[in-house]
Design a protein around this motif. Structure first.
Motif, PDB file in Angstrom:
ATOM      1  N   ALA A   1      11.494  -6.743  -4.054  1.00 47.70           N
ATOM      2  CA  ALA A   1      10.602  -7.781  -2.906  1.00 47.70           C
ATOM      3  C   ALA A   1      10.766  -6.894  -1.632  1.00 47.70           C
ATOM      4  N   VAL A   2       9.654  -6.532  -1.106  1.00 51.80           N
ATOM      5  CA  VAL A   2       9.785  -5.685   0.168  1.00 51.80           C
ATOM      6  C   VAL A   2       8.685  -6.194   1.276  1.00 51.80           C
ATOM      7  N   GLY A   3       8.956  -5.807   2.573  1.00 51.36           N
ATOM      8  CA  GLY A   3       8.320  -6.210   3.519  1.00 51.36           C
ATOM      9  C   GLY A   3       8.694  -7.631   4.087  1.00 51.36           C
ATOM     10  N   ASP A   4       7.506  -8.265   4.674  1.00 51.16           N
ATOM     11  CA  ASP A   4       7.839  -9.549   5.415  1.00 51.16           C
ATOM     12  C   ASP A   4       8.354 -10.678   4.575  1.00 51.16           C
ATOM     13  N   CYS A   5       8.148 -10.687   3.155  1.00 50.65           N
ATOM     14  CA  CYS A   5       8.426 -11.673   2.129  1.00 50.65           C
ATOM     15  C   CYS A   5       9.960 -11.584   2.028  1.00 50.65           C
TER      16      CYS A   5
ATOM     17  N   HIS B   1       6.020  -1.246  10.175  1.00 49.62           N
ATOM     18  CA  HIS B   1       6.657  -0.140   9.847  1.00 49.62           C
ATOM     19  C   HIS B   1       8.027  -0.192   9.120  1.00 49.62           C
ATOM     20  N   ALA B   2       8.458  -1.326   9.071  1.00 51.13           N
ATOM     21  CA  ALA B   2      10.006  -1.516   8.289  1.00 51.13           C
ATOM     22  C   ALA B   2       9.338  -1.930   7.005  1.00 51.13           C
ATOM     23  N   ALA B   3       8.352  -2.736   7.067  1.00 49.18           N
ATOM     24  CA  ALA B   3       7.601  -2.926   5.576  1.00 49.18           C
ATOM     25  C   ALA B   3       7.476  -1.503   4.640  1.00 49.18           C
ATOM     26  N   GLU B   4       6.461  -0.788   5.603  1.00 47.91           N
ATOM     27  CA  GLU B   4       6.186   0.520   4.621  1.00 47.91           C
ATOM     28  C   GLU B   4       7.362   1.262   4.322  1.00 47.91           C
ATOM     29  N   ASP B   5       8.414   1.308   5.119  1.00 45.56           N
ATOM     30  CA  ASP B   5       9.727   2.045   4.672  1.00 45.56           C
ATOM     31  C   ASP B   5      10.255   1.330   3.548  1.00 45.56           C
ATOM     32  N   GLN B   6      10.358   0.010   3.366  1.00 45.78           N
ATOM     33  CA  GLN B   6      10.784  -0.548   2.314  1.00 45.78           C
ATOM     34  C   GLN B   6       9.863  -0.255   1.079  1.00 45.78           C
ATOM     35  N   GLY B   7       8.713  -0.425   1.040  1.00 44.45           N
ATOM     36  CA  GLY B   7       7.865  -0.083   0.227  1.00 44.45           C
ATOM     37  C   GLY B   7       8.125   1.366  -0.497  1.00 44.45           C
ATOM     38  N   ARG B   8       8.093   2.159   0.271  1.00 47.01           N
ATOM     39  CA  ARG B   8       8.425   3.754  -0.226  1.00 47.01           C
ATOM     40  C   ARG B   8       9.900   3.706  -0.911  1.00 47.01           C
ATOM     41  N   PHE B   9      10.946   2.998  -0.251  1.00 46.56           N
ATOM     42  CA  PHE B   9      12.017   3.072  -0.922  1.00 46.56           C
ATOM     43  C   PHE B   9      12.135   2.310  -2.306  1.00 46.56           C
ATOM     44  N   ALA B  10      11.424   1.387  -2.423  1.00 44.44           N
ATOM     45  CA  ALA B  10      11.471   0.729  -3.787  1.00 44.44           C
ATOM     46  C   ALA B  10      10.426   1.394  -4.853  1.00 44.44           C
ATOM     47  N   ALA B  11       9.447   2.048  -4.223  1.00 41.26           N
ATOM     48  CA  ALA B  11       8.818   2.973  -5.228  1.00 41.26           C
ATOM     49  C   ALA B  11       9.738   4.091  -5.608  1.00 41.26           C
ATOM     50  N   ARG B  12      10.293   4.766  -4.794  1.00 41.00           N
ATOM     51  CA  ARG B  12      11.148   5.842  -5.285  1.00 41.00           C
ATOM     52  C   ARG B  12      12.326   5.373  -6.298  1.00 41.00           C
ATOM     53  N   TYR B  13      13.010   4.212  -5.815  1.00 43.92           N
ATOM     54  CA  TYR B  13      14.259   3.648  -6.824  1.00 43.92           C
ATOM     55  C   TYR B  13      13.382   3.296  -7.869  1.00 43.92           C
ATOM     56  N   ALA B  14      12.353   2.600  -7.972  1.00 44.22           N
ATOM     57  CA  ALA B  14      11.886   2.204  -9.351  1.00 44.22           C
ATOM     58  C   ALA B  14      11.525   3.556 -10.102  1.00 44.22           C
ATOM     59  N   ALA B  15      11.084   4.506  -9.552  1.00 44.36           N
ATOM     60  CA  ALA B  15      10.803   5.687 -10.266  1.00 44.36           C
ATOM     61  C   ALA B  15      11.923   6.534 -10.615  1.00 44.36           C
ATOM     62  N   GLY B  16      13.133   6.072 -10.370  1.00 42.22           N
ATOM     63  CA  GLY B  16      14.452   6.717 -10.478  1.00 42.22           C
ATOM     64  C   GLY B  16      14.639   8.178  -9.803  1.00 42.22           C
ATOM     65  N   LYS B  17      14.065   8.089  -8.629  1.00 44.10           N
ATOM     66  CA  LYS B  17      14.169   9.240  -7.728  1.00 44.10           C
ATOM     67  C   LYS B  17      15.362   9.166  -6.841  1.00 44.10           C
TER      68      LYS B  17
ATOM     69  N   TYR C   1       0.819  -1.175   0.147  1.00 43.95           N
ATOM     70  CA  TYR C   1       0.054  -0.024  -0.079  1.00 43.95           C
ATOM     71  C   TYR C   1       0.817   1.279   0.020  1.00 43.95           C
ATOM     72  N   ALA C   2       1.822   1.098   0.832  1.00 41.55           N
ATOM     73  CA  ALA C   2       2.751   2.422   0.926  1.00 41.55           C
ATOM     74  C   ALA C   2       3.810   2.566  -0.403  1.00 41.55           C
ATOM     75  N   ALA C   3       3.933   1.476  -1.017  1.00 39.25           N
ATOM     76  CA  ALA C   3       4.636   1.558  -2.325  1.00 39.25           C
ATOM     77  C   ALA C   3       4.007   2.050  -3.255  1.00 39.25           C
ATOM     78  N   ALA C   4       2.476   1.663  -3.402  1.00 34.13           N
ATOM     79  CA  ALA C   4       1.518   2.024  -4.404  1.00 34.13           C
ATOM     80  C   ALA C   4       1.313   3.533  -4.381  1.00 34.13           C
ATOM     81  N   LEU C   5       1.075   4.363  -3.047  1.00 38.01           N
ATOM     82  CA  LEU C   5       0.728   5.535  -2.887  1.00 38.01           C
ATOM     83  C   LEU C   5       1.936   6.437  -3.222  1.00 38.01           C
TER      84      LEU C   5
END
Length: 453
Positions: free
Chosen positions: A303-307, A315-331, A17-21
């Motif tokens: 692959a982010v979060g518990d998996c 809260h660790a999962a959310e942080d990983q999701g946001r990182f992956a989204a920013r990295y994937a977006a080239g930011k 959810y955090a990654a998508a947002l």
């Protein structure tokens, strides 16, 4: 039908959810696939319902504490049926709000089972039994985790319960054996004890909350015993036997403990199965999705979060999701470096840790000292009739590298402690910060300013 997105996320728990947002906020076309309920384990079967149950029953230990001081009399009895009704409505409302947030952010939500059908392609079998092909530039897997247990302790949903089963009980068991004294077991033990169950807590390790500081664990055990929970550490379950009255648990060769129900809370395991992934990563490990320093499985897949098995916390999962989204977006570029991650145990008492324990630093050859302060001298703890507990600070030279605490309300300190550890505070920084009075925070100040030993 084929759809194409810059970023596709599988799994709508905290990480997904955090990654998508985050991806949508960065202007990337985004889709989110979920086969079950929005919110994952955290919302539906974990963090949120357990905190609802603990919050609803918080008056019970609070009234008992004041009564022990003979300051008054009273009682509070929680209604299990009403709690379940409240849980159902709260979770449904939260999922509805999440759906609205996704719509507002322009994220396409797809309900169904997904499988990898090519290096940059996923096939989704939707709930109406149709198929949607989704092409992506980057894929973020947020598959979550599931309760784990040895074959001996496999829940049946009747006498032997998982945490999922326990959170759906309509009646309170007369007696309950909780096997496993990590955060889940400790919180469930406290809740059912408040509801009137006779609770026995069993832990195979030499102490409850075995990953935490030994002194913190000892105080936690003492407080739970004072509340009426029977605590058995260093106790290995050898057999479970169903009886007419409930269940019998054999510990070692001679000792037995009986109860009407058993709750198995011995841990969780990463969900690693994603159909089609084996064609991309044929040699991958089975216990977790092993990622590189950027949380990536391959050129196009994160692959982010518990998996990924790194840290099984929301809260660790959310942080990983946001990182992956920013990295994937080239930011941003890697590597992923989250800094200190707080570990929390809820209830009354509460406990937390940020950074390593003294045991861990010694095992790694690092010379460290500790300073600490007791809650007994704190006016807020005294006002709550809850003076038991302490705050500990771990030092390397003149730098704060860890903070641990146990006691009533100590989770109010966790974010401040996390900032101090992240910034590597010195004693002079603590001396120059004004702490409000009267607050629990003052005990953290006293721990920081006490001479380390």
């Amino acid at each position: 039908m084929t759809e194409t997105y810059d970023i596709l996320v599988i799994g709508a728990g905290p990480a997904g959810y955090a990654a998508a947002l985050e991806a949508a906020a960065l202007g990337r076309s985004t889709a989110l696939v979920e086969r079950n309920l929005l919110g994952g384990t955290c919302l539906n079967r974990g963090c949120i319902p357990t905190k609802l149950f603990l919050g609803a029953t918080a008056p019970i230990p609070a009234i008992a504490a004041q009564s022990r001081l003979r300051l008054g009399q009273g009682s509070f009895t929680a209604d299990m049926a009403a709690l379940q009704k409240r849980k159902t409505s709260l979770l449904a409302a939260t999922r509805q709000a999440m759906t609205k947030t996704l719509e507002t952010a322009g994220i396409r939500l797809i309900s169904g089972e997904a499988e990898l059908s090519g290096p940059t392609q996923v096939l989704v079998r939707t709930t109406d039994d149709t198929q949607t092909r989704v092409d992506f530039h980057r894929l973020i897997l947020a598959l979550g985790s599931a309760p784990s247990w040895p074959e001996l302790l496999t829940p049946d949903g009747e006498a032997v319960l998982s945490s999922d089963h326990a959170l759906d009980l309509s009646t309170v068991p007369v007696s309950l054996i909780v096997i496993g004294a990590g955060a889940i077991g400790l919180e469930m033990a406290q809740f059912f004890q408040r509801m009137g169950s006779s609770v026995t807590l069993i832990e195979a390790a030499e102490r409850i909350a075995p990953t935490e500081d030994p002194e913190i664990c000892a105080q936690l055990a003492s407080m739970l015993k004072r509340q009426g929970v029977t605590v058995r550490a260093n106790a290995t379950v050898c057999a479970l036997e169903r009886t007419a009255e409930g269940i019998r648990v054999r510990l070692g060769a001679e000792e037995e403990v009986t109860a009407s129900k058993v709750l198995v809370a011995v841990g969780r395991k990463p969900n690693t199965h994603f159909p089609g992934l084996e064609t991309i990563l044929p040699a991958r490990k089975k216990n977790a999705l092993e990622v590189d320093e950027n949380l990536m499985l391959s050129e196009h897949i994160f692959a982010v979060g518990d998996c990924n098995g790194m840290t099984l916390l929301a809260h660790a999962a959310e942080d990983q999701g946001r990182f992956a989204a920013r990295y994937a977006a080239g930011k941003i570029s890697g590597p992923y470096a989250p800094g200190p991650i707080p570990f929390c145990i809820y209830g009354d008492p509460e406990a937390f840790r940020v950074g390593p324990t003294l045991e861990e630093t010694r095992a790694n050859g690092l010379s460290c000292t500790e300073s600490k302060a007791q809650l007994a001298a704190n006016p807020v703890a005294q006002a709550a009739a809850a003076p038991h507990g302490l705050v500990k600070v771990l030092w390397h030279d003149d730098t704060v590298i860890g903070v641990s605490a146990v006691g009533h309300g100590v989770l109010h300190l966790v974010t401040t402690a996390t900032i101090m550890v992240a910034q590597g505070w010195s004693r002079s920084q603590a001396e120059n910060l004004i702490f409000a009075h009267p607050t629990l925070d003052e005990t953290l100040r006293h721990a920081l300013l006490t001479t380390p030993q």
